[in-house]
Design an enzyme around this catalytic site. Structure first.
Site, PDB file in Angstrom:
ATOM      1  CG  HIS A   1     -17.441  -5.368  13.897  1.00 28.09           C
ATOM      2  ND1 HIS A   1     -18.553  -6.368  13.917  1.00 28.09           N
ATOM      3  CD2 HIS A   1     -16.380  -6.178  13.975  1.00 28.09           C
ATOM      4  CE1 HIS A   1     -17.966  -7.387  14.387  1.00 28.09           C
ATOM      5  NE2 HIS A   1     -16.795  -7.466  14.552  1.00 28.09           N
TER       6      HIS A   1
ATOM      7  CG  HIS B   1     -12.162 -12.444   9.172  1.00 24.83           C
ATOM      8  ND1 HIS B   1     -12.506 -11.916  10.717  1.00 24.83           N
ATOM      9  CD2 HIS B   1     -12.476 -13.761   9.400  1.00 24.83           C
ATOM     10  CE1 HIS B   1     -12.732 -12.979  11.447  1.00 24.83           C
ATOM     11  NE2 HIS B   1     -12.679 -13.973  10.763  1.00 24.83           N
TER      12      HIS B   1
ATOM     13  CG  ASP C   1      -8.420  -6.218  12.781  1.00 29.74           C
ATOM     14  OD1 ASP C   1      -9.840  -6.651  11.995  1.00 29.74           O
ATOM     15  OD2 ASP C   1      -7.722  -7.128  13.370  1.00 29.74           O
TER      16      ASP C   1
HETATM   17  C1  SDX Z   1     -12.980  -8.562  11.956  1.00 29.31           C
HETATM   18  O1  SDX Z   1     -17.258 -10.833  12.434  1.00 29.31           O
HETATM   19  C2  SDX Z   1     -16.392 -10.380  13.343  1.00 29.31           C
HETATM   20  O2  SDX Z   1     -16.575 -10.558  14.492  1.00 29.31           O
HETATM   21  C3  SDX Z   1     -14.847 -10.041  12.760  1.00 29.31           C
HETATM   22  C4  SDX Z   1     -13.890  -9.836  13.995  1.00 29.31           C
HETATM   23  C5  SDX Z   1     -13.666 -11.000  14.956  1.00 29.31           C
HETATM   24  O3  SDX Z   1     -13.273 -10.672  15.777  1.00 29.31           O
HETATM   25  O4  SDX Z   1     -13.554 -12.109  14.487  1.00 29.31           O
HETATM   26  O5  SDX Z   1     -14.513  -8.957  14.872  1.00 29.31           O
HETATM   27  C6  SDX Z   1     -12.622  -9.318  13.257  1.00 29.31           C
HETATM   28  O6  SDX Z   1     -12.927  -9.279  10.861  1.00 29.31           O
HETATM   29  C7  SDX Z   1     -13.178  -7.193  12.106  1.00 29.31           C
HETATM   30  C8  SDX Z   1     -13.424  -6.496  10.671  1.00 29.31           C
HETATM   31  C9  SDX Z   1     -11.755  -6.298  10.052  1.00 29.31           C
HETATM   32  N1  SDX Z   1     -12.188  -5.799   8.823  1.00 29.31           N
HETATM   33  C10 SDX Z   1     -11.929  -4.478   8.291  1.00 29.31           C
HETATM   34  O7  SDX Z   1     -11.528  -3.693   9.174  1.00 29.31           O
HETATM   35  C11 SDX Z   1     -12.112  -4.290   6.763  1.00 29.31           C
HETATM   36  C12 SDX Z   1     -13.010  -2.839   6.490  1.00 29.31           C
HETATM   37  N2  SDX Z   1     -14.344  -3.121   7.029  1.00 29.31           N
HETATM   38  C13 SDX Z   1     -15.236  -3.281   6.126  1.00 29.31           C
HETATM   39  O8  SDX Z   1     -14.995  -3.942   4.769  1.00 29.31           O
HETATM   40  C14 SDX Z   1     -16.611  -3.506   6.770  1.00 29.31           C
HETATM   41  O9  SDX Z   1     -17.082  -2.743   7.829  1.00 29.31           O
HETATM   42  C15 SDX Z   1     -17.042  -4.877   7.171  1.00 29.31           C
HETATM   43  C16 SDX Z   1     -16.899  -5.944   6.055  1.00 29.31           C
HETATM   44  C17 SDX Z   1     -16.190  -5.128   8.367  1.00 29.31           C
HETATM   45  C18 SDX Z   1     -18.441  -5.203   7.584  1.00 29.31           C
HETATM   46  O10 SDX Z   1     -19.227  -4.611   6.808  1.00 29.31           O
HETATM   47  P1  SDX Z   1     -20.772  -4.937   6.402  1.00 29.31           P
HETATM   48  O11 SDX Z   1     -21.469  -4.888   7.776  1.00 29.31           O
HETATM   49  O12 SDX Z   1     -20.828  -6.000   5.717  1.00 29.31           O
HETATM   50  O13 SDX Z   1     -21.397  -3.617   5.765  1.00 29.31           O
HETATM   51  P2  SDX Z   1     -20.995  -3.216   4.316  1.00 29.31           P
HETATM   52  O14 SDX Z   1     -19.597  -3.681   4.020  1.00 29.31           O
HETATM   53  O15 SDX Z   1     -22.008  -3.496   3.550  1.00 29.31           O
HETATM   54  O16 SDX Z   1     -20.774  -1.578   4.565  1.00 29.31           O
HETATM   55  C19 SDX Z   1     -22.005  -0.708   4.796  1.00 29.31           C
HETATM   56  C20 SDX Z   1     -21.688   0.582   4.228  1.00 29.31           C
HETATM   57  C21 SDX Z   1     -21.222   0.410   2.632  1.00 29.31           C
HETATM   58  O17 SDX Z   1     -21.358   1.630   2.018  1.00 29.31           O
HETATM   59  P3  SDX Z   1     -22.452   1.371   0.728  1.00 29.31           P
HETATM   60  O18 SDX Z   1     -21.535   0.477   0.035  1.00 29.31           O
HETATM   61  O19 SDX Z   1     -23.629   0.890   1.266  1.00 29.31           O
HETATM   62  O20 SDX Z   1     -22.485   2.755   0.218  1.00 29.31           O
HETATM   63  O21 SDX Z   1     -20.383   1.166   5.030  1.00 29.31           O
HETATM   64  C22 SDX Z   1     -19.242   1.342   4.014  1.00 29.31           C
HETATM   65  C23 SDX Z   1     -19.529   0.233   2.786  1.00 29.31           C
HETATM   66  O22 SDX Z   1     -19.023   0.730   1.714  1.00 29.31           O
HETATM   67  N3  SDX Z   1     -18.302   0.892   4.787  1.00 29.31           N
HETATM   68  C24 SDX Z   1     -17.109   1.377   4.526  1.00 29.31           C
HETATM   69  C25 SDX Z   1     -16.331   0.315   5.637  1.00 29.31           C
HETATM   70  N4  SDX Z   1     -17.095  -0.204   6.266  1.00 29.31           N
HETATM   71  C26 SDX Z   1     -18.372  -0.056   5.656  1.00 29.31           C
HETATM   72  N5  SDX Z   1     -16.386   2.186   3.769  1.00 29.31           N
HETATM   73  C27 SDX Z   1     -15.275   2.748   3.846  1.00 29.31           C
HETATM   74  N6  SDX Z   1     -14.483   1.802   4.640  1.00 29.31           N
HETATM   75  C28 SDX Z   1     -14.878   0.970   5.703  1.00 29.31           C
HETATM   76  N7  SDX Z   1     -14.150   0.441   6.425  1.00 29.31           N
END
Ligand code: SDX
Length: 385
Positions: free
Chosen positions: A267, A228, A318
């Site tokens: 996201h 996050h 971010d």
């Molecule tokens: C913020 O919600 C909001 O609005 C938050 C925010 C706000 O203004 O409040 O926008 C601020 O928190 C932005 C997000 C910041 N976080 C990051 O940058 C951390 C990296 N991102 C990931 O952890 C991920 O993208 C999430 C947690 C943000 C969202 O993930 P989801 O929707 O829960 O999806 P997921 O994690 O299940 O990913 C789906 C697939 C997975 O692959 P598989 O395991 O199914 O094979 O996509 C991959 C993930 O591994 N994936 C990534 C990735 N993001 C998704 N793989 C590598 N790097 C990434 N960044």
């Protein structure tokens, strides 16, 4: 309840309405009380956006002047907050420092009468508390960075508006208008984003009729996580690991082979790109030019290109914010506290909205533990049978 009815992480689940903001992944848009965030970032001081989030309307000149007057009254670092921060080890994470500072401010606000029955406070009390936290956070964040650099705190200046004064208190130098504008845009972009994890946390706490400060402290705890708010700090750690654009491909291939999450990308809601990124990237571009750092732009572009082409996952807010804050001179550990200073406006807008709805948030769970069993030798008494 069957396992396939469970929506882990509440992904895609609509749990309530809100009038504060609208996130639309289909049109890749974000509205704060109906206004596109891009328009607000291009035209408004952060103070006006805070007023919009709290009250539902952009301020009149008189209302803006009044908010600025109150904000100036509460800019100075409270003595008890400084004393509490000074009790913490220098190595304490700044998110823990800010969380502690908000706790001290909350515990010191005894106007609430002390009884849990008075905790939730009136709408007027909560707006005043919201403004006080919004006004005090720049001094708290600035003090933390200066303390870690063994620098004395810098007193606020009444001749500077919110963003310029924030930079003044952090760096002790006359803030450049180009930097003030880029920083102001980042504060507006970070301010609000519907039911993200930290905002929803604040709403859960508020739904029990607990107090605004407890809800903000809980939200800070949620924001700290690298999935996050902590992602903007994590992006900078990644930039530091990679070093320069030439190293992006080998670094990324190794990271993906280790199944690392690349912070700053992806996201939960936006799947075709984060609506805020173009505006923050433009602000980063002005800072790259202002500080003459084409190397930062090259690394940013190379990593984005290589990751998106491999994974089809796009940058979130971010990603451009991390290098932008680094260019301005904020310590990497200060990045997520900056997110707090901005998001406290969105959090408190949601807290006040939730307080008005009076609906306890308490979802169900599907039990998957051991079947019922009994303590060996236990014999229920006649009353219990
Ligand atoms: C913020 O919600 C909001 O609005 C938050 C925010 C706000 O203004 O409040 O926008 C601020 O928190 C932005 C997000 C910041 N976080 C990051 O940058 C951390 C990296 N991102 C990931 O952890 C991920 O993208 C999430 C947690 C943000 C969202 O993930 P989801 O929707 O829960 O999806 P997921 O994690 O299940 O990913 C789906 C697939 C997975 O692959 P598989 O395991 O199914 O094979 O996509 C991959 C993930 O591994 N994936 C990534 C990735 N993001 C998704 N793989 C590598 N790097 C990434 N960044």
């Amino acid at each position: 309840m069957t396992e396939n009815e469970i929506r882990k992480g509440l992904a895609g689940v609509v749990v309530d309405t809100t009038a504060v903001s609208k996130v639309n992944p289909e049109t890749n848009s974000l509205l704060y009380r109906g206004y596109p965030v891009q328009e607000l970032a291009a035209t408004q001081p952060f103070e006006a956006v805070a007023h919009l989030l709290w009250s539902g309307e952009l301020p009149s000149p008189e209302q803006l002047a009044e908010l600025r007057r109150i904000e100036r009254e509460h800019r100075a670092l409270p003595d008890n907050v400084r004393a509490a921060i000074d009790l913490l080890p220098l190595e304490a994470h700044p998110m823990d420092e800010v969380r502690t500072a908000v706790s001290v401010i909350g515990a010191s606000d005894t106007a609430g009468g002390g009884s849990v029955l008075d905790a939730s406070g009136s709408p007027e009390e909560n707006l005043a508390r919201s403004i006080r936290l919004y006004a005090a956070l720049p001094a708290i964040v600035a003090y933390g960075q200066r303390r870690r650099r063994a620098l004395d705190p810098v007193e606020p200046r009444d001749d500077l508006d919110y963003s310029a004064n924030f930079l003044w208190m952090t760096f002790g130098e006359e803030p450049d208008p180009v930097v003030v504008d880029a920083f102001n845009r980042s504060m507006i972009l970070y301010a609000e984003h519907s039911f993200n994890a930290s905002t929803f946390t604040a709403r859960v706490v508020t739904s029990t009729l607990s107090d605004l400060y407890s809800a903000v402290v809980a939200a800070i705890g949620a924001l700290k996580g690298p999935l996050h708010g902590g992602a903007n700090e994590a992006v900078m750690h990644i930039f530091d690991e990679i070093g320069s654009a030439e190293n992006v491909v080998p670094w990324l291939e190794a990271a993906l082979a280790e199944k690392r999450k690349i912070m700053g990308f992806g996201h939960r809601v936006y799947k075709k790109g984060d609506s805020r990124v173009p505006t923050m990237k433009a602000a980063l571009d002005t800072l790259v030019e202002h500080y003459d750092r084409p190397d930062v732009a090259a690394l940013y572009t190379a990593l984005e290109h290589e990751f998106v082409s491999r994974k089809g996952i796009y940058p979130n807010l971010d990603y451009p914010s991390g290098p932008a804050y680094n260019l301005i001179g904020f310590d990497t550990l200060t990045f997520t506290p900056l997110f707090i200073a901005s998001r406290v406006t969105g959090w408190t807008a949601h807290i006040m909205e939730q307080a008005g709805s009076n609906a306890l948030i308490r979802p169900l769970s599907a039990y998957n533990g051991p079947d019922e069993r009994h303590v060996e030798g236990y014999v229920a008494s006649a009353e219990e049978r």
